[in-house]
Design a protein around this motif. Sequence first.
Motif, PDB file in Angstrom:
ATOM      1  N   VAL A 115      -9.052  -1.208  -4.525  1.00 18.74           N
ATOM      2  CA  VAL A 115      -8.872   0.217  -4.810  1.00 18.74           C
ATOM      3  C   VAL A 115      -7.744   0.806  -3.956  1.00 18.74           C
ATOM      4  O   VAL A 115      -6.973   1.654  -4.424  1.00 18.74           O
ATOM      5  CB  VAL A 115     -10.198   0.978  -4.589  1.00 18.74           C
ATOM      6  CG1 VAL A 115      -9.967   2.481  -4.591  1.00 18.74           C
ATOM      7  CG2 VAL A 115     -11.212   0.609  -5.670  1.00 18.74           C
ATOM      8  N   LEU A 116      -7.631   0.351  -2.716  1.00 18.38           N
ATOM      9  CA  LEU A 116      -6.622   0.903  -1.820  1.00 18.38           C
ATOM     10  C   LEU A 116      -5.226   0.312  -2.066  1.00 18.38           C
ATOM     11  O   LEU A 116      -4.207   0.988  -1.843  1.00 18.38           O
ATOM     12  CB  LEU A 116      -7.009   0.639  -0.360  1.00 18.38           C
ATOM     13  CG  LEU A 116      -8.250   1.348   0.174  1.00 18.38           C
ATOM     14  CD1 LEU A 116      -8.433   1.024   1.642  1.00 18.38           C
ATOM     15  CD2 LEU A 116      -8.164   2.848  -0.041  1.00 18.38           C
ATOM     16  N   ARG A 117      -5.176  -0.922  -2.522  1.00 18.03           N
ATOM     17  CA  ARG A 117      -3.880  -1.603  -2.645  1.00 18.03           C
ATOM     18  C   ARG A 117      -2.863  -0.832  -3.504  1.00 18.03           C
ATOM     19  O   ARG A 117      -1.698  -0.705  -3.106  1.00 18.03           O
ATOM     20  CB  ARG A 117      -4.076  -3.012  -3.205  1.00 18.03           C
ATOM     21  CG  ARG A 117      -2.766  -3.820  -3.234  1.00 18.03           C
ATOM     22  CD  ARG A 117      -2.965  -5.184  -3.828  1.00 18.03           C
ATOM     23  NE  ARG A 117      -3.767  -6.021  -2.961  1.00 18.03           N
ATOM     24  CZ  ARG A 117      -4.785  -6.771  -3.389  1.00 18.03           C
ATOM     25  NH1 ARG A 117      -5.146  -6.746  -4.659  1.00 18.03           N
ATOM     26  NH2 ARG A 117      -5.445  -7.526  -2.539  1.00 18.03           N
ATOM     27  N   PRO A 118      -3.242  -0.300  -4.692  1.00 17.08           N
ATOM     28  CA  PRO A 118      -2.236   0.422  -5.492  1.00 17.08           C
ATOM     29  C   PRO A 118      -1.654   1.631  -4.766  1.00 17.08           C
ATOM     30  O   PRO A 118      -0.489   1.993  -4.989  1.00 17.08           O
ATOM     31  CB  PRO A 118      -3.017   0.855  -6.744  1.00 17.08           C
ATOM     32  CG  PRO A 118      -4.189  -0.058  -6.817  1.00 17.08           C
ATOM     33  CD  PRO A 118      -4.540  -0.378  -5.404  1.00 17.08           C
ATOM     34  N   VAL A 119      -2.434   2.257  -3.898  1.00 14.73           N
ATOM     35  CA  VAL A 119      -1.947   3.422  -3.151  1.00 14.73           C
ATOM     36  C   VAL A 119      -0.818   3.005  -2.217  1.00 14.73           C
ATOM     37  O   VAL A 119       0.227   3.671  -2.125  1.00 14.73           O
ATOM     38  CB  VAL A 119      -3.090   4.072  -2.343  1.00 14.73           C
ATOM     39  CG1 VAL A 119      -2.562   5.237  -1.509  1.00 14.73           C
ATOM     40  CG2 VAL A 119      -4.214   4.532  -3.272  1.00 14.73           C
ATOM     41  N   TYR A 120      -1.009   1.884  -1.523  1.00 18.16           N
ATOM     42  CA  TYR A 120      -0.015   1.457  -0.546  1.00 18.16           C
ATOM     43  C   TYR A 120       1.128   0.656  -1.156  1.00 18.16           C
ATOM     44  O   TYR A 120       2.242   0.656  -0.618  1.00 18.16           O
ATOM     45  CB  TYR A 120      -0.698   0.672   0.571  1.00 18.16           C
ATOM     46  CG  TYR A 120      -1.480   1.595   1.484  1.00 18.16           C
ATOM     47  CD1 TYR A 120      -0.808   2.445   2.364  1.00 18.16           C
ATOM     48  CD2 TYR A 120      -2.870   1.653   1.447  1.00 18.16           C
ATOM     49  CE1 TYR A 120      -1.498   3.310   3.189  1.00 18.16           C
ATOM     50  CE2 TYR A 120      -3.581   2.521   2.265  1.00 18.16           C
ATOM     51  CZ  TYR A 120      -2.880   3.353   3.135  1.00 18.16           C
ATOM     52  OH  TYR A 120      -3.564   4.231   3.937  1.00 18.16           O
ATOM     53  N   GLU A 121       0.876  -0.017  -2.284  1.00 18.20           N
ATOM     54  CA  GLU A 121       1.979  -0.711  -2.949  1.00 18.20           C
ATOM     55  C   GLU A 121       3.066   0.279  -3.350  1.00 18.20           C
ATOM     56  O   GLU A 121       4.239  -0.081  -3.470  1.00 18.20           O
ATOM     57  CB  GLU A 121       1.462  -1.469  -4.181  1.00 18.20           C
ATOM     58  CG  GLU A 121       0.804  -2.795  -3.866  1.00 18.20           C
ATOM     59  CD  GLU A 121       1.752  -3.782  -3.207  1.00 18.20           C
ATOM     60  OE1 GLU A 121       2.889  -3.947  -3.691  1.00 18.20           O
ATOM     61  OE2 GLU A 121       1.371  -4.370  -2.175  1.00 18.20           O
ATOM     62  N   ASP A 122       2.687   1.524  -3.555  1.00 21.52           N
ATOM     63  CA  ASP A 122       3.640   2.556  -3.942  1.00 21.52           C
ATOM     64  C   ASP A 122       4.602   2.921  -2.807  1.00 21.52           C
ATOM     65  O   ASP A 122       5.709   3.389  -3.062  1.00 21.52           O
ATOM     66  CB  ASP A 122       2.880   3.812  -4.406  1.00 21.52           C
ATOM     67  CG  ASP A 122       3.806   4.925  -4.840  1.00 21.52           C
ATOM     68  OD1 ASP A 122       4.637   4.672  -5.734  1.00 21.52           O
ATOM     69  OD2 ASP A 122       3.714   6.025  -4.283  1.00 21.52           O
ATOM     70  N   ILE A 123       4.185   2.697  -1.562  1.00 19.32           N
ATOM     71  CA  ILE A 123       5.041   3.099  -0.436  1.00 19.32           C
ATOM     72  C   ILE A 123       5.564   1.927   0.387  1.00 19.32           C
ATOM     73  O   ILE A 123       6.494   2.098   1.177  1.00 19.32           O
ATOM     74  CB  ILE A 123       4.299   4.081   0.503  1.00 19.32           C
ATOM     75  CG1 ILE A 123       3.089   3.405   1.155  1.00 19.32           C
ATOM     76  CG2 ILE A 123       3.901   5.340  -0.238  1.00 19.32           C
ATOM     77  CD1 ILE A 123       2.448   4.242   2.260  1.00 19.32           C
TER      78      ILE A 123
END
Length: 435
Positions: A115-123
Amino acid sequence: MEKMLTVEMQIADRARKNRSEAMTNLHQFIDEKLLHESLATLNKKGASGVDEETWIDYHKQRETRIPQLLAAFKSGNYRAPNIRRVYIPKDKGKLRPLGLPTVEDKVLQTAVTRVLRPVYEDIFYHSSYGFRPGKSQHQALEELTRQVSLEGKRYIIDADMQNYFGSINHQCLRDLLDLRIKDGVIRKMIDKWLKAGILDNGQLVYPTEGTPQGGSISPLISNVYLHYVLDEWFYQQIRPLLKGDSFLIRFADDFLLGFTNKEDALRVMHVLPKRLGKYGLMLHPEKTKLIDLTTKKGGPDQEKNTFDFLGFCHHMGFSRKGKCILKRKTSSKKLNASLNRMSEWIRNNRDKIGIQELLTGINQKLRGHYVYYGITFNSRRLNSYYRQTQRLLHKWLNRRGGKRVWIWEKIIKLTEEWLPLERPRIYHNRLLARP
């Protein structure tokens, strides 16, 4: 799986639209389906945690255990179990600590990570290659070749951090997580994992720093920490002040900085320990060094200025067209470690299985070695690994008791004609390496 891909795309889309705001209410995406999928991705033969429960044991009870796990997680009642610490052999007789969470804890950590990975892949920056989907060591090596060979960045800071995963400051980590994640349920769970006890040789200790090693969420947390501490700092604060061009290539905590200007390299070498120290991290004073790869063609020091990165020893050499390029070979340390493992395996199995099965097992190990180390310019070290494996087989087959029936000529016949060993092969052949 198709549904989850859609959900992850939704999270990624939301993250892109709200880059200036922290994400909330992400825990709603964690449901029974995701937990079941997370269980399926775990290593079925993985070692058990403090409860000694295996993957098979948990899988048999999954229909009742997973709903209970989900309810405990969302209500905040889930307690992170203690982590069992074991020690695995390292080079030169040293031991490396490894944490073993319970199966259930791995399931929840995997779900939260997804769940968290897509948030950080963006930055995350492109130059961060470790533990990310679609990223690999060989991509990092290819980029290194391009930066040094084609773009002339010949001053390299080879950084070595001391005990990175065990040194992450918890409060600094919380502050950095605040920038993107403010979901109370997930943040509370991460705090529990950070504070989870570690059972080490019967002694229970509670860490005040570091990440939950061995857990599936640890790679993501460690990447987030270095993203802000190192990557963002370098790109936003340091790079604009430099006179020449530069690069950063990072795989987890292993990173290189490269420069076209020596003065730039010296300045960054000076401020880098201070920046990392601000966040509780420390560079190894003896292993961190500045490498000058600008040796003139044919000079006596041409191959003395080397550095190891991702299992390879890198040095400047010349292409067939006479151009100065970065070359690499299996590092001596990694080659010796591979041969030691091969020797130990042959020694332990020479009396237990037949010759055909023994050769099959050796071939599996040879293939695994070639798949990673089979890269342009490394043929000599690959052939060395192959030949020394033949010698190890010769050595241990003649120590099974009785007469020495396996003369060298017979070993050659066995490994090259009767039951051939896998020959070395280049798996990663890059045009960039042959400018």
